[in-house]
Enzyme design. Structure first.
Site, PDB file in Angstrom:
ATOM      1  N   SER A  28       0.847  -1.191   0.000  1.00  0.00           N
ATOM      2  CA  SER A  28       0.000   0.000   0.000  1.00  0.00           C
ATOM      3  C   SER A  28       0.882   1.240   0.000  1.00  0.00           C
ATOM      4  O   SER A  28       1.981   1.232   0.564  1.00  0.00           O
ATOM      5  CB  SER A  28      -0.899   0.017   1.242  1.00  0.00           C
ATOM      6  OG  SER A  28      -1.579   1.249   1.359  1.00  0.00           O
ATOM      7  N   TYR A  71      -2.618  -0.067  10.227  1.00  0.00           N
ATOM      8  CA  TYR A  71      -2.571  -0.472   8.812  1.00  0.00           C
ATOM      9  C   TYR A  71      -1.235  -0.063   8.193  1.00  0.00           C
ATOM     10  O   TYR A  71      -0.592  -0.853   7.495  1.00  0.00           O
ATOM     11  CB  TYR A  71      -3.732   0.170   8.054  1.00  0.00           C
ATOM     12  CG  TYR A  71      -3.839  -0.265   6.609  1.00  0.00           C
ATOM     13  CD1 TYR A  71      -4.445  -1.472   6.274  1.00  0.00           C
ATOM     14  CD2 TYR A  71      -3.332   0.538   5.585  1.00  0.00           C
ATOM     15  CE1 TYR A  71      -4.552  -1.863   4.947  1.00  0.00           C
ATOM     16  CE2 TYR A  71      -3.430   0.149   4.260  1.00  0.00           C
ATOM     17  CZ  TYR A  71      -4.040  -1.050   3.942  1.00  0.00           C
ATOM     18  OH  TYR A  71      -4.140  -1.448   2.623  1.00  0.00           O
TER      19      TYR A  71
END
Length: 278
Positions: free
Chosen positions: A146, A159
């Site tokens: 990501s 995250y």
């Protein structure tokens, strides 16, 4: 130069393969004629996805309800794939979750994201790669990272940490594979842009988002070229914007700026000037 594993006689295992980027990637592999294994926790979606993959070119599609955070389950999956198909050529560690977090908790959100986003990929590599190496065939490992694991924006540190650690793991994996005798395998870090998937929680595709199919096409073309960092754009963010944001984040260390200075009021103008430069 085309990647030698992207061919019709390869076996591809895709975790988080029942929907989103995982399914779109599996569909592209199926269209090449590969035998596909899609892995997910949603049995209903798995069967629907498998039926669709069989129609587009992979009649031998296999499904598995496997929790990637459980190494024993992943080892059992690898053994089942080896028995049925003779081994694995492409491993796509794509399963991921996003849960709200702060630096102070909640603890279960941190554990879930680290267990799936990071340990899920590590488990996949440690379970599958010994067999993939001994298979002595061209192969590839794709780990879905990501941009939040690179620029680490405020908002969801759990995250960010899971994806930043996955980036470091995949970089180390790439180095190990190219220095392991007999390992005819490459590693790649897929870094999607804004993609319309179930994770974003929007029924209709936002205008700025790419589709999962666009992302799969981009990453397959990038792997075909031999790219390690597969940094995907979207309808709002170009490659140039990504490069400037990444270079600013690295500059925090080089120039001893405050952490995450991109979001610090004292650096608002400097960041805007940085982004406006040609």
């Amino acid at each position: 130069m085309a990647h030698p594993a992207l061919k019709s006689d390869s076996v591809a295992v895709v975790t988080g393969g029942a929907s989103g980027i995982g399914y779109a990637s599996a569909a592209k592999f199926a269209q090449m004629g590969m035998r596909i294994v899609i892995v997910d926790l949603d049995e209903g979606k798995l069967e629907e996805a498998a039926a669709a993959l069989r129609e587009v070119g992979s009649p031998e599609t296999m499904t598995s309800v496997t929790d990637v955070s459980d190494l024993e389950q992943v080892l059992a999956l690898e053994a089942e794939v080896a028995t049925r198909f003779g081994g694995t050529d492409i491993l796509m560690n794509n399963a991921g979750v996003g849960i709200r977090s702060s630096c102070l908790g909640p603890r279960d959100a941190w554990e879930k994201m680290l267990n799936v986003n990071l340990w899920g990929a590590i488990n996949g590599c440690q379970a599958f790669l010994p067999g993939m190496i001994s298979r002595e065939r061209p192969g590839a490992v794709i780990n879905t990272g990501s941009k939040q694991g690179i620029t680490t924006p405020p908002g969801n540190p759990g995250y960010n940490v899971s994806k930043a650690a996955l980036k470091a793991f995949t970089e180390a994996l790439s180095h190990e594979l190219r220095n392991t005798a007999g390992a005819n395998l490459t590693a790649h870090l897929l870094v999607p842009g804004f993609v319309h998937t179930n994770m974003i929680g929007a029924k209709d595709k936002p205008p700025s988002a790419w589709t999962a199919e666009q992302t799969a096409d981009f990453f397959i073309d990038s792997v075909d070229r031999g790219d390690f960092y597969v940094i995907c754009p979207d309808n709002d963010v170009s490659r140039d914007i990504d490069e400037k944001r990444i270079s600013w984040a690295a500059g925090d260390i080089i120039y001893n700026r405050p952490a995450l200075s991109r979001w610090h009021p004292d650096y608002e103008k400097a960041f805007a000037d940085h982004m406006s430069k040609d």
